[in-house]
Motif scaffolding. Structure first.
Motif, short mmCIF file in Angstrom:
data_model
loop_
_atom_site.label_atom_id
_atom_site.label_comp_id
_atom_site.label_asym_id
_atom_site.label_seq_id
_atom_site.Cartn_x
_atom_site.Cartn_y
_atom_site.Cartn_z
N THR A 106 0.78 -1.20 0.18
CA THR A 106 0.02 -0.21 0.03
C THR A 106 0.79 1.21 -0.18
O THR A 106 1.97 1.13 -0.04
N LYS A 107 0.26 2.51 -0.08
CA LYS A 107 0.94 3.55 -0.11
C LYS A 107 1.92 3.84 1.34
O LYS A 107 2.74 4.57 1.50
N TYR A 108 1.27 3.10 2.23
CA TYR A 108 2.07 3.34 3.33
C TYR A 108 3.27 2.61 3.89
O TYR A 108 4.05 2.74 4.69
N GLU A 109 3.60 1.69 2.93
CA GLU A 109 4.64 0.76 2.89
C GLU A 109 6.03 1.66 3.13
O GLU A 109 6.16 2.71 2.09
N GLY A 110 6.77 1.40 3.90
CA GLY A 110 8.08 2.11 3.85
C GLY A 110 8.26 3.40 4.50
O GLY A 110 9.21 4.15 4.85
N LYS A 111 7.02 3.86 4.96
CA LYS A 111 6.96 5.33 5.85
C LYS A 111 7.14 5.02 7.52
O LYS A 111 6.92 3.83 7.73
N SER A 112 7.46 5.94 8.12
CA SER A 112 7.66 5.83 9.48
C SER A 112 6.17 5.53 9.98
O SER A 112 5.00 5.93 9.50
N ILE A 113 6.32 4.98 11.41
CA ILE A 113 4.99 4.61 11.96
C ILE A 113 4.23 5.91 12.25
O ILE A 113 2.87 5.70 12.21
N GLU A 114 4.78 6.90 12.78
CA GLU A 114 4.22 8.11 12.88
C GLU A 114 3.39 8.82 11.78
O GLU A 114 2.32 9.38 11.74
N ASP A 115 3.97 8.86 10.67
CA ASP A 115 3.63 9.06 9.28
C ASP A 115 2.45 8.48 8.94
O ASP A 115 1.52 8.93 8.45
N ILE A 116 2.55 7.08 9.13
CA ILE A 116 1.52 6.20 8.87
C ILE A 116 0.31 6.53 9.65
O ILE A 116 -0.98 6.67 9.15
N CYS A 117 0.47 6.70 10.90
CA CYS A 117 -0.82 7.09 11.95
C CYS A 117 -1.34 8.31 11.27
O CYS A 117 -2.66 8.31 11.19
N LYS A 118 -0.84 9.36 11.03
CA LYS A 118 -1.25 10.68 10.49
C LYS A 118 -1.97 10.39 9.16
O LYS A 118 -2.98 10.90 9.09
#
Ligand code: FE2
Length: 196
Positions: free
Chosen positions: A46-58
């Motif tokens: 998904t678009k969330y893969e590889g992002k920081s956990i904080e960024d995924i939350c937001k």
């Protein structure tokens, strides 16, 4: 990115009598593991893969992606929750930066009382928080797997008020759990490390 369950930073029986080994075994080994497993199913590709956990939350909150909010949010929340507790913690003795923030919000007694009220007032499952918003301390509450990152703030202390966090030790007495937690378990040094 693969999410993984962090080890507890203490023994299962370290937080007794305020939080039992049985609670920590279920909460950490079963509940947190389930959030990690679901996050690892939901995020890859998904678009969330590889992002920081904080960024995924937001981003997930902005996208109203409820499964990601729930499972990645809860992975973030619990990863800190274990560190927000320690044996012999709690009370009003705290490091300098957090002490100053607490004083600015009305002092220890007011912040303690507001935090406990936030936890009591969260209808159903959720979290009570101290968070930084625009450089100031704020008391917040959020439902289910949400956290202050999703509401424009930075969490520096959170207490899990899902029944799985207290039902074995306190049954339905959430206020007693919140008071015992704040007075005996809070790891103010970890809070201080998040003030920045
Ligand atoms: Fe939990």
């Amino acid at each position: 990115m693969t999410f993984s369950l962090p080890s507890l930073p203490y023994a299962y029986d370290a937080l007794g009598p305020y939080m039992s080994a049985e609670t920590l075994e279920y909460h950490h080994d079963k509940h947190h593991q389930a959030y990690v497993d679901m996050a690892n199913k939901l995020v890859p590709g998904t678009k969330y893969e590889g992002k920081s956990i904080e960024d995924i939350c937001k981003e997930a909150f902005a996208d109203k992606n409820q499964p990601i909010i729930n499972n990645v949010g809860q992975h973030f929340n619990h990863t800190h929750f274990w560190q927000w507790m320690k044996k012999g913690g709690g009370g009003s003795k705290m490091p300098g930066k957090v002490e100053k923030l607490v004083a600015e919000l009305g002092g220890y007694d007011k912040v303690r009382s507001d935090f406990i009220e936030a936890g009591k007032g969260q209808f159903g499952s959720g979290w009570a928080w101290l968070a930084l918003k625009d450089g100031k301390l704020a008391v917040m509450k959020t439902p289910n797997g949400e956290n202050p990152l999703m509401h424009g703030a930075t969490p520096i202390l959170g207490c899990d008020v899902w029944e799985h966090s207290y039902y074995i030790d306190y049954r339905n007495a959430r206020p007693k759990y919140l008071e015992a937690w704040f007075d005996n378990l809070v790891n103010w040094e970890h809070v201080e490390s998040l003030v920045g």
